[in-house]
Design an enzyme around this catalytic site. Sequence first.
Site, PDB file in Angstrom:
ATOM      1  N   GLU A  42       0.816  -1.228   0.000  1.00  0.00           N
ATOM      2  CA  GLU A  42       0.000   0.000   0.000  1.00  0.00           C
ATOM      3  C   GLU A  42       0.840   1.263   0.000  1.00  0.00           C
ATOM      4  OE1 GLU A  42      -2.632  -0.202   3.378  1.00  0.00           O
ATOM      5  OE2 GLU A  42      -4.262  -0.757   2.064  1.00  0.00           O
ATOM      6  N   GLU A  54      -7.311  -7.266  -0.201  1.00  0.00           N
ATOM      7  CA  GLU A  54      -7.799  -7.320   1.182  1.00  0.00           C
ATOM      8  C   GLU A  54      -9.273  -6.954   1.242  1.00  0.00           C
ATOM      9  OE1 GLU A  54      -5.452  -5.035   3.957  1.00  0.00           O
ATOM     10  OE2 GLU A  54      -3.580  -5.673   3.024  1.00  0.00           O
TER      11      GLU A  54
HETATM   12  C1  GAL Z   1      -4.362  -2.522   5.175  1.00  0.00           C
HETATM   13  C2  GAL Z   1      -2.963  -3.083   5.298  1.00  0.00           C
HETATM   14  C3  GAL Z   1      -2.959  -4.342   6.138  1.00  0.00           C
HETATM   15  C4  GAL Z   1      -3.721  -4.110   7.415  1.00  0.00           C
HETATM   16  C5  GAL Z   1      -5.114  -3.614   7.099  1.00  0.00           C
HETATM   17  C6  GAL Z   1      -5.941  -3.308   8.311  1.00  0.00           C
HETATM   18  O1  GAL Z   1      -4.370  -1.233   4.715  1.00  0.00           O
HETATM   19  O2  GAL Z   1      -2.437  -3.377   4.028  1.00  0.00           O
HETATM   20  O3  GAL Z   1      -1.655  -4.742   6.404  1.00  0.00           O
HETATM   21  O4  GAL Z   1      -3.024  -3.160   8.150  1.00  0.00           O
HETATM   22  O5  GAL Z   1      -5.024  -2.431   6.391  1.00  0.00           O
HETATM   23  O6  GAL Z   1      -6.138  -4.439   9.057  1.00  0.00           O
END
Ligand code: GAL
Length: 695
Positions: A165, A236
């Site tokens: 990110e 994600e």
């Molecule tokens: C995303 C990040 C993850 C984790 C998630 C929140 O932005 O890539 O590593 O931090 O947020 O749980």
Amino acid sequence: MRENTYPPIKVSYDPRAITLNGERFFLLSGAIHYPRATPEQWPDLIARCREAGLNTIETYVFWNLHERVRGTYDFAGRLDLPRFCELVRDAGMYLVLRIGPYICAETNYGGLPLWLRDIPDIQFRTHNAPWQREMARWTRTVADLLHDYRAANGGPIILAQIENEYNLVAATYGDDGQRYLAWSAEFAASLGMDLPWVMCVGGAPGTIETLNGFDVSDQIEPHRRAHPDQPMLWTELWTGWYDTWSVPHHQRDAREIAFAATRFIAAGGTGINYYMWYGGTNFDREGMFLQTTSYDYDAPLDAFGRPTTKARHLARLHQVIEAHKEALLSRDGPRFDEVGGGSGIWSYGDLAFLVNSSTDQPATLTFAGRTHTLSPHTALIVHRETVLFRSDAIHPEDQISYQSSILPTVDLQWESWPEPIGIVGPTLDRPIFATPAPVDQLALTKDRSDYCWYTTSFTLAAPVDTLRFTLDGYGDLAHCFVDGRLVATTADHAPREERGFFDDQNFKRVLVLPSLAAGEHTLALLGIGLGLIKGDWVIGHHNMVHERKGIWGQVLLDDVALPGPWRQQPMLRGEAARIWGEGGALVAWSPMPTESRPLTWWRGMFAQPVPDAPLLLDLVGMTRGLIWLNGQCVGRYWTVAGQRASLVPRYANPVSTSPTQRAYALPAACLRPLNQLVLFDELGGDPTAIQLIRP
Ligand code: GAL
């Protein structure tokens, strides 16, 4: 060396999907972070993912845990990453390996070892030789370690991630940042892993750009236009959210997740990673700044790896996708008949996705001669006139709840040992430093402990009723002792997650000291860290190298700065003595004291109620500290109430008087027929009400 008998896999991609040996592949993945479970749990967790219709497991790689000391690697136990890969392959699944090495992930320092910041001139995650050298060395170490698990050697690794990110920090690093990003992509490609790379959001050319979020509906079309040559992957899909001390527990409804996933697939998405499918727990002091010990995440598998309603409901969606993947993957994309407001029908021949994007209005949609009424935020998958999946309808048999039971009161026969208040020693592990002004405790603790003492003295010309006591530059918490007595603390609530830079007001606190007599007094401040930050934005978009703990600013009495000199001593005496282990035999434990006392070590014993079953420890009555079970630190604890609203707008839920986390997991693999529990409690907790719960 193991004989490799697995046929090689050639991984590539086209505009629609990842391809394995030339065949389009629908990627359904669930995140499990191997260090957040015990190795004994891994096979079962992986099996539960498979059972839910997932074909892939995703994990980050935790550099902060594997290389705690520079040049000394640890891949044992919970850190046995090759074993984790082996188990994924044995289960017939694939693996997405997110190396980072910066990983965020709510882990200590975003996955970076603290010693990195001691390298002269280093700046993390931007163009500079010290950082790139270390990053390259570690990434190569991981690639070499997992050589046997590359796709070319039969997998299971089919996709890898470098960086994470970058969009969140790109503005800070400008051209240097872009130069570093381009280098990262080239460097990753040079590792010979022979597979596509992602960077999550904000990647460099040469990597697949992906989506992230609770719901990415609005990003789908712009994304497709910007990356017409790439498949649409969602790295994600947040199944819940992480908890931080003093914010109420986050939860996310199964139907909402199902809607977001179905909507994405409808519009042409061919890869989803659920972050997390199993959240687990942060052992030891491995959680980031403010992260609770639990990393439950309200994930589809609960803290003990059991499927929840969410897992079952999403499994139905996966079944439908699996059964119809040919129809989905064989086409260049869906046909979209919009009815307005992002609602409409995406069809792949006879297979169609009916989506009502409105959050408050029902919609009526007709496909193959059948009219369907959809409640707000609902998606349906139909094959001709047959409904295959409804995001909003949870089958009664998928409703699961687990009844936990409080075990009959066991007398843990608590004994106690008082941690000395102030500086004692010195010893090899706890040298004493004389400083003109307080300094960042990380310089002394090297993060081997959350704790550091700061002592000085002051003289009062006349007795006082109250005294204003200001800490102007401290973090994350401090307890204040005058003449050996606890007189003030900042631990009545937790700091904010996004604190601003270190000169900010958030690092200042004015407390009131009670009456004191005239004359000289000793002041002992216990600085307490709550884990290291996970990213630049937590400290106002300054580079993470600047992270600080303890006291670094002025300490004032009625607005007059204490002149010092100061003495500082890292870590607790009980920690240095390893009081939870062999050192426990060397200290004089006393029976339970009648009066509560701050900074007390507690030791209790209990027989395992049920073999091979995990337990929960209900820490009602205790305050803040750390837990050791049979010599292993199973995390920090804090019974602070969920009094602060979440930073995430969708969770602007009412605050609560219940603790963010009250019960703490004791994994089955850490339990023995007879168990020793050691707690370090900071503020005079009473252990007699502690209960064991069978989850
Ligand atoms: C995303 C990040 C993850 C984790 C998630 C929140 O932005 O890539 O590593 O931090 O947020 O749980």
